[in-house]
Design a protein around this motif. Structure first.
Motif, mmCIF file in Angstrom:
data_model
loop_
_atom_site.group_PDB
_atom_site.id
_atom_site.type_symbol
_atom_site.label_atom_id
_atom_site.label_comp_id
_atom_site.label_asym_id
_atom_site.label_seq_id
_atom_site.Cartn_x
_atom_site.Cartn_y
_atom_site.Cartn_z
ATOM 1 N N VAL A 238 0.842 -1.195 0.000
ATOM 2 C CA VAL A 238 0.000 0.000 0.000
ATOM 3 C C VAL A 238 0.877 1.245 0.000
ATOM 4 O O VAL A 238 1.817 1.357 0.790
ATOM 5 C CB VAL A 238 -0.929 0.000 1.234
ATOM 6 N N LEU A 258 -6.259 0.986 -7.399
ATOM 7 C CA LEU A 258 -5.293 -0.066 -7.693
ATOM 8 C C LEU A 258 -4.368 0.362 -8.826
ATOM 9 O O LEU A 258 -4.813 0.778 -9.902
ATOM 10 C CB LEU A 258 -6.006 -1.362 -8.077
ATOM 11 N N LEU A 273 -1.855 -0.724 -3.949
ATOM 12 C CA LEU A 273 -3.015 0.122 -3.688
ATOM 13 C C LEU A 273 -2.529 1.523 -3.330
ATOM 14 O O LEU A 273 -1.822 1.719 -2.344
ATOM 15 C CB LEU A 273 -3.851 -0.443 -2.537
#
Length: 293
Positions: A238, A258, A273
């Motif tokens: 992330v 994404l 992400l």
């Protein structure tokens, strides 16, 4: 008599796991009926073993009253002629067998059940399943990407994966709940191009890992495909909107778009992400997720 106690011990251990709510730390909860069946079966075996011992003791008591004392004495003298070393060896093997059976009962009842966290990832090392796993090794502890291909044939898995992909790719915003977390992640990793640019949100705990910079963290959930043998830690890399200081095992909810990027430690491009919103959350009452089929 020892066998009777062992049967009772296993039944009590499984029952305790159910009553304490710890069964989900060993198997996918959809298979809870198997342990319930085991408790019932062990209970039935306990009753049969108890009746067998009771009837045996009754017969021996009756025989003591019916037989002459000199016959008993003759039987005892005759038995003393057996090889003592053979008898001791047999007793030792039986004792070892009892110890092997009793050990898991004692550990299951008295040792605390440990909830997995980032220390497990550190201890096991971190790798990407696409490189390190093989279809003939379903017992491998998985990382990052859920992989159920080992439970299907090649054609069967291709059909299943496309079906599951279509369940998620039709949504513009995908919120991965506990129920569909593993299924959704597997679809994303199998067909990343179908999900690029879509909004995805999920809960997980922070793991720093081999960070590229202070903006990148892994967000993970521990999960079970079927049981602890094929369990793993699943999630995504992330990218947060700015440099932040997050600690291992902090629980967060992340929502973002994404994208993908080349991740040097894995030497390959992986889904990432790019977070637009995030917030800290409390640790869930059940921190694990389970694969639905």
């Amino acid at each position: 008599m020892i066998r009777l106690y062992i049967l009772a011990g296993f039944a009590f251990m499984f029952l305790q796991l159910h009553l304490n709510g710890n069964l989900n730390k060993y198997i996918n909860t959809r298979y809870a009926y198997l342990s319930i069946s085991a408790i019932v079966l062990l209970g039935i075996l306990f009753i049969f073993e108890f009746l067998r011992l009771y009837l045996k003791e009754r017969r021996e008591t009756d025989n003591e009253h019916e037989h002459m004392h000199d016959n008993e004495h003759h039987h005892n003298v005759h038995s003393h002629g057996h090889d003592h070393s053979h008898g001791e060896s047999s007793k030792l093997k039986r004792l070892l067998g009892y110890v092997i059976l009793i050990f898991p009962i004692l550990t299951g009842i008295f040792l605390p059940v440990q909830t997995l966290d980032s220390s497990f990832v550190n201890a096991k090392g971190f790798s990407f399943p696409g490189i390190d796993t093989s279809a003939d090794n379903p017992g491998y502890h998985q990382f990052l990407k859920p992989d159920t291909s080992v439970f299907y044939g090649k054609e069967g898995y291709e059909q299943v994966s496309h079906t599951e992909m279509s369940q998620f790719s039709s949504r513009q915003e995908i919120n991965l709940t506990d129920k569909d977390y593993l299924k959704g992640l597997e679809a994303v990793y199998n067909f990343p191009n179908e999900f690029m640019g879509k909004t995805i949100g999920f809960n997980g705990f922070i793991y720093k890992g081999k960070q590229v910079d202070e903006k990148h963290y892994f967000v993970f959930r521990f999960g079970f495909i079927h049981c602890v043998a094929d369990s793993g830690v699943f999630g995504m890399l992330v990218e947060f909107p700015k440099d932040i200081d997050l600690k291992d095992d902090e629980w967060v909810h992340v929502t973002g778009t994404l994208t993908s990027e080349f991740y040097q430690p894995f030497k390959q491009t992986i889904p990432v992400l790019k977070v637009s919103q995030w917030n800290n959350i409390d640790t869930p009452s059940d921190p694990y997720v389970y694969r639905t089929f």
